[in-house]
Design an enzyme around this catalytic site. Structure first.
Site, PDB file in Angstrom:
ATOM      1  N   TYR A 161       5.878  14.693   6.273  1.00 39.21           N
ATOM      2  CA  TYR A 161       4.701  15.461   6.684  1.00 39.21           C
ATOM      3  C   TYR A 161       4.815  16.909   6.217  1.00 39.21           C
ATOM      4  O   TYR A 161       3.860  17.475   5.673  1.00 39.21           O
ATOM      5  CB  TYR A 161       4.569  15.399   8.203  1.00 39.21           C
ATOM      6  CG  TYR A 161       3.380  16.129   8.772  1.00 39.21           C
ATOM      7  CD1 TYR A 161       2.097  15.624   8.615  1.00 39.21           C
ATOM      8  CD2 TYR A 161       3.552  17.312   9.488  1.00 39.21           C
ATOM      9  CE1 TYR A 161       0.998  16.293   9.157  1.00 39.21           C
ATOM     10  CE2 TYR A 161       2.461  17.979  10.030  1.00 39.21           C
ATOM     11  CZ  TYR A 161       1.184  17.471   9.856  1.00 39.21           C
ATOM     12  OH  TYR A 161       0.106  18.127  10.384  1.00 39.21           O
ATOM     13  N   LYS A 165       2.235  18.914   3.698  1.00 33.67           N
ATOM     14  CA  LYS A 165       1.518  20.108   4.132  1.00 33.67           C
ATOM     15  C   LYS A 165       1.930  21.331   3.305  1.00 33.67           C
ATOM     16  O   LYS A 165       1.136  22.262   3.126  1.00 33.67           O
ATOM     17  CB  LYS A 165       1.741  20.347   5.625  1.00 33.67           C
ATOM     18  CG  LYS A 165       1.032  19.324   6.505  1.00 33.67           C
ATOM     19  CD  LYS A 165      -0.481  19.328   6.269  1.00 33.67           C
ATOM     20  CE  LYS A 165      -1.228  18.445   7.237  1.00 33.67           C
ATOM     21  NZ  LYS A 165      -2.698  18.507   7.060  1.00 33.67           N
TER      22      LYS A 165
END
Length: 267
Positions: A161, A165
């Site tokens: 993740y 991002k």
């Protein structure tokens, strides 16, 4: 002049059916923008658009799979038809799948890459094509991408993740540079939200316990609060209001920037 007034602007929010996206759609509508809620969750998306309408806003729903190029082309075209133009695109749709690096699941990482990176890239692509001179809207505008505090600090259990991002941050800056150099008139910025107790945020805390990183979800949340100078978790409105700012004329000379909305956690 009220520089935060979005009256006459038209916005599309991906992942707008629930959580942060629904809050962003509400905040944009409250500021005066007409809003298209775009999401793969059709029932929830329609319910969110109907709630905005009942509150006095101009809102509509369009189905959108952010990982699909043709779906983006259709969604932006429908947004222009529904609203009479398009001035703001918020690339909010995202997924978070926790996992230790030692247990990395390629399928999970690919899913996050598809939604969090490709989805934002395609959203920016079609925002440019729609809002640049000669496009169906053609008045320029603003793109706001949703990154995460996870792009600015290391945090265990979310390597995939965090990587996606971080990619949103880089993509934002390159897109802003291209838009400026090619005269598109579209500003491109991103926000880095801190932990917000939405469904995604709550599940993340529970995952920290499952992976053995903290003895309980509550302990994981307490750790995050301890890292945050303002001493609390974020609220949906905190993030949504920052998006309104970046979409508004108050941010008219801001592009290629990342705005932390994390209570100081990432500094």
């Amino acid at each position: 002049m009220n520089v935060y007034d979005l009256e006459g602007r038209r916005a599309l929010v991906s992942g707008g059916a629930q959580g942060l996206g629904a809050g962003m759609a509400e905040a944009l509508a409250r500021a005066g923008a007409a809003v298209v809620v775009a999401d793969i969750q059709e029932d929830a998306g329609r319910a969110t658009a109907e709630a905005l309408q009942k509150a006095g806003g101009n809102a509509a729903f369009v189905p959108l799979d952010v990982t699909d190029d043709a779906s983006w082309e259709s969604a932006t075209a429908r947004a222009v038809d529904e609203l009479g133009g398009l001035d703001i695109v918020v690339n909010n749709a995202g997924v978070e799948i926790s996992g230790l690096v030692v247990d990395l699941n390629p399928r999970d990482v690919r899913r996050m890459l598809d939604v969090n990176v490709l989805g934002v890239a395609l959203g920016t692509k079609h925002a440019f094509r729609t809002m640049r001179p000669g496009g169906p809207a053609g008045r320029g505008g603003a793109v706001v991408n949703v990154s995460s505090v996870a792009a600015t600090i290391p945090f265990p259990g979310i390597a995939g993740y965090s990587a996606t991002k971080s990619a949103v941050d880089r993509l934002t800056r390159v897109a802003a540079l291209e838009s400026g150099k090619l005269g598109y008139g579209v500003r491109v910025n991103c926000v880095y939200p801190g932990l917000v107790p939405t469904e995604m945020g709550t599940r993340l805390a529970q995952d920290m316990e499952t992976m053995g990183l903290w003895p309980s979800a509550e302990a994981a949340v307490g750790h995050v609060i301890g890292l945050t100078p303002l001493g609390r978790l974020g609220e949906v409105a905190d993030i949504a209001d920052a998006v309104v700012f970046l979409a508004s004329d108050a941010a008219r000379f801001i592009t290629g920037a990342g705005l932390p909305v994390d209570g100081g956690m990432g500094m």
